[in-house]
Design a protein around this motif. Structure first.
Motif, mmCIF file in Angstrom:
data_model
loop_
_atom_site.group_PDB
_atom_site.id
_atom_site.type_symbol
_atom_site.label_atom_id
_atom_site.label_comp_id
_atom_site.label_asym_id
_atom_site.label_seq_id
_atom_site.Cartn_x
_atom_site.Cartn_y
_atom_site.Cartn_z
ATOM 1 N N CYS A 30 0.839 -1.205 0.000
ATOM 2 C CA CYS A 30 0.000 0.000 0.000
ATOM 3 C C CYS A 30 0.874 1.255 0.000
ATOM 4 C CB CYS A 30 -0.915 -0.005 1.219
ATOM 5 S SG CYS A 30 -1.855 1.519 1.405
ATOM 6 N N GLU A 32 -0.034 4.158 0.855
ATOM 7 C CA GLU A 32 -0.377 5.032 1.985
ATOM 8 C C GLU A 32 0.197 4.536 3.308
ATOM 9 O OE1 GLU A 32 -2.027 7.907 1.639
ATOM 10 O OE2 GLU A 32 -2.186 7.580 -0.522
ATOM 11 N N CYS A 33 -0.128 3.279 3.663
ATOM 12 C CA CYS A 33 0.236 2.805 5.006
ATOM 13 C C CYS A 33 1.317 1.721 4.992
ATOM 14 C CB CYS A 33 -0.999 2.287 5.733
ATOM 15 S SG CYS A 33 -1.648 0.753 5.078
ATOM 16 N N CYS A 44 -6.407 -1.096 -0.349
ATOM 17 C CA CYS A 44 -5.869 -1.526 0.940
ATOM 18 C C CYS A 44 -7.007 -1.665 1.959
ATOM 19 C CB CYS A 44 -4.852 -0.498 1.413
ATOM 20 S SG CYS A 44 -4.327 -0.753 3.113
ATOM 21 N N GLU A 46 -6.829 -1.705 5.091
ATOM 22 C CA GLU A 46 -6.571 -0.891 6.293
ATOM 23 C C GLU A 46 -6.979 0.562 6.086
ATOM 24 O OE1 GLU A 46 -4.607 -1.820 9.306
ATOM 25 O OE2 GLU A 46 -5.224 -3.812 8.645
ATOM 26 N N CYS A 47 -6.593 1.124 4.950
ATOM 27 C CA CYS A 47 -6.741 2.574 4.811
ATOM 28 C C CYS A 47 -7.403 2.987 3.500
ATOM 29 C CB CYS A 47 -5.380 3.256 4.940
ATOM 30 S SG CYS A 47 -4.323 3.036 3.505
ATOM 31 N N GLY A 49 -6.088 2.909 0.683
ATOM 32 C CA GLY A 49 -5.050 3.390 -0.243
ATOM 33 C C GLY A 49 -4.836 2.414 -1.393
HETATM 34 ZN ZN LIG Z 1 -3.044 1.189 3.370
#
Ligand SMILES: [Zn+2]
Ligand SMILES: [Zn+2]
Length: 140
Positions: A30, A32-33, A44, A46-47, A49
């Motif tokens: 990812c 982003e994270c 993603c 999680e986020c 992204g």
């Molecule tokens: Zn992410």
């Protein structure tokens, strides 16, 4: 090969991770994270992204960073070796590998020399090499 499930480094010839049993699987990361996700996942979890395929340089930098952060049963040196495998010019990874090999200064010096071939003026490497040379002399 790095397991996308447990992050362990293992030999490429294995079809599964020897630590957690997860099938060998290439993964994206990812943007982003930094979470590792399977190739067929487009967002993603999680986020939200966007996961991307890493270049060898990105992989090398990430592995080097993970090696520094690792606090589990796995040895940081595996990460530095893997980082070097993806980018032989990763001076930081060579330096970190040398530091990990402090118990055997002879091998640590070899790492310093490999990195000094990339940048012969790097002060961090020169200092490290001097330290290991001194250590080697004292152990004789
Ligand atoms: Zn992410
Ligand atoms: Zn695993």
């Amino acid at each position: 090969m790095q397991c996308y499930n447990c992050n362990s480094i293992y030999n490429d010839y294995l079809g599964y991770c020897p630590y957690c049993g997860m099938k060998k699987e290439e993964f994206n990361v990812c943007t982003e994270c930094g979470k590792k996700v399977k190739k067929d996942i487009l967002l993603c979890p999680e986020c939200g992204g966007k996961p991307v395929k890493e270049t060898d340089e990105m992989k090398s930098d990430r592995l080097n960073k993970e090696g520094l952060e690792i606090k589990s049963r796995h040895f940081p040196i595996y990460y530095f070796d893997e980082a070097i495998r993806f980018n032989k010019n990763n001076i930081e990874a060579w330096f970190n590998k040398a530091e990990e090999l402090y118990r055997t200064p002879h091998n640590a010096i070899k790492c310093c020399d490999a990195a000094l071939k990339i940048n012969e003026d790097n002060p961090k490497l020169l200092l490290a090499k001097a330290k290991f040379l001194k250590q080697e002399r004292q152990e004789r």
